[in-house]
Structure formats: C-alpha cells, structure tokens
Design a protein around this motif. Structure first.
Motif, PDB file in Angstrom:
ATOM      1  N   UNK A 159      32.144  45.761  37.600  1.00 51.69           N
ATOM      2  CA  UNK A 159      33.353  46.406  37.377  1.00 51.69           C
ATOM      3  C   UNK A 159      34.023  46.885  38.836  1.00 51.69           C
ATOM      4  N   UNK A 160      33.081  47.347  39.645  1.00 50.52           N
ATOM      5  CA  UNK A 160      33.449  47.862  40.861  1.00 50.52           C
ATOM      6  C   UNK A 160      34.072  46.686  41.662  1.00 50.52           C
ATOM      7  N   UNK A 161      33.413  45.414  41.531  1.00 49.86           N
ATOM      8  CA  UNK A 161      33.912  44.414  42.544  1.00 49.86           C
ATOM      9  C   UNK A 161      35.113  43.812  41.958  1.00 49.86           C
ATOM     10  N   UNK A 162      35.368  43.889  40.597  1.00 51.10           N
ATOM     11  CA  UNK A 162      36.698  43.337  39.873  1.00 51.10           C
ATOM     12  C   UNK A 162      38.024  44.075  40.497  1.00 51.10           C
ATOM     13  N   UNK A 163      37.823  45.382  40.521  1.00 54.81           N
ATOM     14  CA  UNK A 163      38.636  46.284  41.327  1.00 54.81           C
ATOM     15  C   UNK A 163      39.049  46.202  42.938  1.00 54.81           C
ATOM     16  N   UNK A 164      37.666  45.839  43.450  1.00 52.78           N
ATOM     17  CA  UNK A 164      37.738  45.698  44.878  1.00 52.78           C
ATOM     18  C   UNK A 164      38.541  44.197  45.226  1.00 52.78           C
ATOM     19  N   UNK A 165      38.244  43.477  44.292  1.00 57.19           N
ATOM     20  CA  UNK A 165      38.811  42.003  44.565  1.00 57.19           C
ATOM     21  C   UNK A 165      40.459  42.241  44.405  1.00 57.19           C
ATOM     22  N   UNK A 166      40.675  42.918  43.225  1.00 57.29           N
ATOM     23  CA  UNK A 166      42.192  43.124  42.910  1.00 57.29           C
ATOM     24  C   UNK A 166      42.888  43.946  44.043  1.00 57.29           C
ATOM     25  N   UNK A 167      42.270  44.890  44.498  1.00 58.99           N
ATOM     26  CA  UNK A 167      42.624  45.550  45.699  1.00 58.99           C
ATOM     27  C   UNK A 167      43.035  44.789  46.985  1.00 58.99           C
ATOM     28  N   UNK A 168      42.083  44.068  47.083  1.00 59.83           N
ATOM     29  CA  UNK A 168      42.333  43.046  48.492  1.00 59.83           C
ATOM     30  C   UNK A 168      43.245  42.169  48.322  1.00 59.83           C
ATOM     31  N   UNK A 169      43.351  41.563  47.086  1.00 60.78           N
ATOM     32  CA  UNK A 169      44.289  40.530  46.691  1.00 60.78           C
ATOM     33  C   UNK A 169      45.849  41.093  46.754  1.00 60.78           C
ATOM     34  N   UNK A 170      46.138  42.478  46.275  1.00 65.52           N
ATOM     35  CA  UNK A 170      47.293  43.141  46.345  1.00 65.52           C
ATOM     36  C   UNK A 170      47.528  43.415  47.950  1.00 65.52           C
ATOM     37  N   UNK A 171      46.712  43.977  48.520  1.00 66.91           N
ATOM     38  CA  UNK A 171      46.766  44.534  49.757  1.00 66.91           C
ATOM     39  C   UNK A 171      47.081  43.441  50.595  1.00 66.91           C
ATOM     40  N   UNK A 172      46.811  41.908  50.518  1.00 71.78           N
ATOM     41  CA  UNK A 172      47.223  41.008  51.361  1.00 71.78           C
ATOM     42  C   UNK A 172      48.355  40.041  50.734  1.00 71.78           C
ATOM     43  N   UNK A 173      49.217  40.761  49.737  1.00 68.63           N
ATOM     44  CA  UNK A 173      50.280  40.184  49.229  1.00 68.63           C
ATOM     45  C   UNK A 173      49.908  38.706  48.587  1.00 68.63           C
ATOM     46  N   UNK A 174      48.839  38.793  47.866  1.00 68.80           N
ATOM     47  CA  UNK A 174      48.384  37.697  46.901  1.00 68.80           C
ATOM     48  C   UNK A 174      48.534  37.850  45.470  1.00 68.80           C
ATOM     49  N   UNK A 175      49.038  39.181  45.000  1.00 64.71           N
ATOM     50  CA  UNK A 175      48.815  39.483  43.586  1.00 64.71           C
ATOM     51  C   UNK A 175      49.526  38.383  42.772  1.00 64.71           C
ATOM     52  N   UNK A 176      50.816  37.460  43.080  1.00 67.83           N
ATOM     53  CA  UNK A 176      51.331  36.544  42.435  1.00 67.83           C
ATOM     54  C   UNK A 176      50.493  35.318  42.515  1.00 67.83           C
ATOM     55  N   UNK A 177      49.425  35.256  43.422  1.00 65.12           N
ATOM     56  CA  UNK A 177      48.777  34.035  43.117  1.00 65.12           C
ATOM     57  C   UNK A 177      47.154  34.224  42.852  1.00 65.12           C
ATOM     58  N   UNK A 178      46.900  35.404  42.285  1.00 67.86           N
ATOM     59  CA  UNK A 178      45.738  35.604  41.584  1.00 67.86           C
ATOM     60  C   UNK A 178      45.122  34.570  40.788  1.00 67.86           C
ATOM     61  N   UNK A 179      45.793  33.902  40.119  1.00 66.20           N
ATOM     62  CA  UNK A 179      45.288  32.951  39.107  1.00 66.20           C
ATOM     63  C   UNK A 179      45.553  31.616  39.653  1.00 66.20           C
TER      64      UNK A 179
END
Length: 227
Positions: free
Chosen positions: A120-140
């Motif tokens: 659970x903690x790592x799902x949040x960490x991964x999501x935060x890193x992806x968003x922070x590095x401008x990759x939220x639209x590429x998550x999948x």
C-alpha cells in the motif's frame, strides 16, 4: 551542515594476477554529502565505470575502504552486498533498461516487490514519483510507447523507488539529444535536492556539467577536482 553519506579511502582496484595484473584505480579518495550531486568525467578506460561499480557494491576494491552511511562495505560478502544494493543504492543506466512487458507503474512496483516492503505504501510512492516526474498520463503505458526522454524519466523514478542513500547514474544522457539530456539531469538534480539524497553521475557530456555541484576527473586511475 550536510551529513557525509559516502567516503572512499585510498581505493585501489587491480585485475589479473602477478605480473599480468593491471591497476585500474590508484589511491582514490573522495567524500559525498547528502544533497550533493557530483559528476565524474575522464577518457574511456580511465576507471570511471569501475569506480561506479565499487561505489554501487557491484565490485569490491582490491584495497581501501568504502564507507557508506558509516558502514565499511569494502569487505562485505556477496550476499551482504546484494542487500546494500537493494536498500541503499539506486541505479540509472545509459539505456533505461525497462522491462518491455511492464507498464510504467509496474516498473516501479517491481522494485518494491524485490524490496519486500509494504504494498500500500509503495503504490502511493510509485504514484507520487510518476506524478512528480510528469508521467501521470503514461502510468499505464508500455516502454514501446514512450519517447527516449520519457523512458529515462521512468528510470529516474525507479532509481528513487527504494528510497536510496545514493543514486548512481552511468551516462544517463548518452542516448538523448541535448535538450532532453539537460532535462533528465535537471530532474536527477531536483530529486537529489528535494529528497536530501546524493548522486554521482559518470558522463562524457560536457554540456550538462554546470548542473552538478562538483566535477571530478579520473585520468590514469587517479582522481582530482576539475576546475
């Protein structure tokens, strides 16, 4: 005052035996503090990658001390070095080395699976890193759908996923054009500063050296500050 995270003391590395041995590194000493981002430059064959491998617990020195977070890892057995790599070091390579059948988010979650930390903690960490590095639209998205710069951003996120003390980057801009290379190094620097980590980058790219706090040069197995 920034805390020292790494100290190398009189590192030597020899390959071979007896008369046929070659000394690649000769009496290398340096320190690295939290929040610091340094570059190491030098000609091919000067020992840059060997030094990075020793700092990254991939190789042991022939002599000298590697003090990482106040522990001397120079004489650690292979199994203990594996633990050091897993828990204390993040790697960014010349090629992004992404797994072709994993999405961007899955690339990061793979690191958490290896580390065996809370999901659970790592799902949040991964999501935060992806968003922070401008990759939220590429998550999948899968690697085949990413640009070269996007792949390296995923590699940066992956390197920070295990909350390492040090990030080691080996020619991270080699496959990128000038502008994308600059953006990637700026991102590494930003992550180091905001997360109070430390990073060492081996590079031939003179165009991005101004983004580092210090530049060291290796030549003939010896290291000195580049002015």
């Amino acid at each position: 005052m920034a805390k020292e995270i790494l100290r190398l003391e009189h590192i030597q590395k020899r390959f071979g035996d007896g008369d046929s041995s070659i000394t690649i590194l000769k009496d290398i000493s340096l320190t690295l503090k939290k929040g610091e981002f340094i570059a190491i430059v030098g000609p091919s064959g000067s020992g840059k990658s060997t030094l990075l491998s020793i700092i990254g617990a991939l190789l042991s020195p022939s002599s000298g001390n590697v003090i990482l977070d106040q522990e001397n890892i120079a004489a650690y057995k292979p199994s203990k070095l594996t633990s050091v790599r897993k828990n204390k070091i993040g790697f960014i390579f010349q090629s992004s080395n992404l797994v072709s059948y994993l999405t961007v988010k899955e690339q990061l979650m793979l690191i958490s699976d290896i580390s065996k930390t809370g999901k659970k903690e790592n799902v949040k960490k991964a999501t935060d890193l992806i968003n922070h590095l401008g990759l939220s639209h590429r998550s999948k998205s899968y690697p085949a759908k990413l640009s070269g710069g996007e792949k390296q951003r995923v590699a940066i996120a992956r390197a920070f996923m295990n909350d390492p003390d040090i990030v080691l980057a080996d020619e991270p801009t080699a496959s990128l054009d000038s502008e994308r290379g600059k953006q990637v190094v700026e991102m590494i620097s930003h992550e180091v500063k905001t997360r109070n980590k430390a990073a060492i980058m081996v590079t031939h790219d003179e165009r991005i050296l101004h983004l580092c706090d210090r530049v060291l040069r290796i030549e003939d197995g010896q290291i000195f500050e580049k002015i």
